[in-house]
Write a protein that holds these residues in place. Sequence first.
Motif, PDB file in Angstrom:
ATOM      1  N   PHE A 288       2.854  -0.831 -11.418  1.00 34.71           N
ATOM      2  CA  PHE A 288       3.856  -1.650 -10.826  1.00 34.71           C
ATOM      3  C   PHE A 288       3.375  -2.374  -9.666  1.00 34.71           C
ATOM      4  O   PHE A 288       2.477  -1.957  -9.175  1.00 34.71           O
ATOM      5  N   SER A 289       4.087  -3.655  -9.343  1.00 42.62           N
ATOM      6  CA  SER A 289       3.882  -4.166  -8.158  1.00 42.62           C
ATOM      7  C   SER A 289       4.791  -3.790  -7.260  1.00 42.62           C
ATOM      8  O   SER A 289       5.922  -3.733  -7.096  1.00 42.62           O
ATOM      9  N   PRO A 290       4.238  -3.149  -5.880  1.00 41.31           N
ATOM     10  CA  PRO A 290       4.985  -2.583  -4.860  1.00 41.31           C
ATOM     11  C   PRO A 290       5.926  -3.693  -4.454  1.00 41.31           C
ATOM     12  O   PRO A 290       5.666  -4.783  -4.069  1.00 41.31           O
ATOM     13  N   ALA A 291       7.155  -3.471  -4.235  1.00 39.79           N
ATOM     14  CA  ALA A 291       8.160  -4.210  -3.734  1.00 39.79           C
ATOM     15  C   ALA A 291       8.360  -4.242  -2.209  1.00 39.79           C
ATOM     16  O   ALA A 291       8.514  -5.386  -1.576  1.00 39.79           O
TER      17      ALA A 291
ATOM     18  N   ASP B 108       2.792   2.840   0.542  1.00 36.67           N
ATOM     19  CA  ASP B 108       2.655   4.078   1.128  1.00 36.67           C
ATOM     20  C   ASP B 108       2.569   5.226  -0.194  1.00 36.67           C
ATOM     21  O   ASP B 108       1.629   6.127   0.187  1.00 36.67           O
ATOM     22  N   ILE B 109       3.456   5.154  -0.879  1.00 34.42           N
ATOM     23  CA  ILE B 109       3.453   6.050  -2.102  1.00 34.42           C
ATOM     24  C   ILE B 109       1.939   6.039  -2.652  1.00 34.42           C
ATOM     25  O   ILE B 109       1.782   7.209  -3.328  1.00 34.42           O
TER      26      ILE B 109
ATOM     27  N   ASP C 160     -10.945   5.865  -4.041  1.00 39.32           N
ATOM     28  CA  ASP C 160      -9.812   4.832  -3.753  1.00 39.32           C
ATOM     29  C   ASP C 160      -9.291   4.662  -2.549  1.00 39.32           C
ATOM     30  O   ASP C 160      -8.868   4.010  -1.935  1.00 39.32           O
ATOM     31  N   LEU C 161      -9.432   5.908  -1.875  1.00 34.89           N
ATOM     32  CA  LEU C 161      -8.864   6.012  -0.456  1.00 34.89           C
ATOM     33  C   LEU C 161      -9.717   5.200   0.606  1.00 34.89           C
ATOM     34  O   LEU C 161      -9.519   4.463   1.449  1.00 34.89           O
TER      35      LEU C 161
ATOM     36  N   HIS D 249      -3.313  -1.261  -0.110  1.00 39.23           N
ATOM     37  CA  HIS D 249      -2.254  -0.175  -0.708  1.00 39.23           C
ATOM     38  C   HIS D 249      -1.776   0.461   0.293  1.00 39.23           C
ATOM     39  O   HIS D 249      -1.654   1.800  -0.053  1.00 39.23           O
ATOM     40  N   GLY D 250      -1.176  -0.030   1.160  1.00 40.30           N
ATOM     41  CA  GLY D 250      -0.489   0.817   2.318  1.00 40.30           C
ATOM     42  C   GLY D 250      -1.233   1.455   3.254  1.00 40.30           C
ATOM     43  O   GLY D 250      -0.757   2.052   4.296  1.00 40.30           O
ATOM     44  N   ALA D 251      -2.486   1.252   3.409  1.00 35.26           N
ATOM     45  CA  ALA D 251      -3.486   1.963   4.256  1.00 35.26           C
ATOM     46  C   ALA D 251      -3.780   0.900   5.334  1.00 35.26           C
ATOM     47  O   ALA D 251      -4.066  -0.427   4.919  1.00 35.26           O
TER      48      ALA D 251
END
Length: 109
Positions: A11-14, A20-21, A40-41, A50-52
């Motif tokens: 999915f594409s984060p909205a 963050d998830i 990945d982290l 990716h929220g980081a």
Amino acid sequence: MSAVWTKPVEFSPADETDTDILVASCLAAATQGDLSAYFDLGVAYSTGSHGAPCDLIEAHKWFNLAAVAGYEDAAHCRADISDEMTAREIAEAQRRAREWIAATSRKAA
């Protein structure tokens, strides 16, 4: 440095909460010893994706954990970001990696 997010994203984060998830799910997988999650982290923290947040110390930590566990690409990425870090930052990343190993090995015991 050419790094690729290895977890498939369906999915594409909205919004920021969704991204963050993604990081949270990788952290959960890393706790279970998932080597690709370590990598990945490292990618997420080294690129600020990716929220980081962009955090080379955290990126080095995760790449180091993946490299020590045998993930070859992680060693190359760790070397690449090390060129942009001070000796103190690298030492802090290594300290954090040791703390992670100690904390996760206690849970397994």
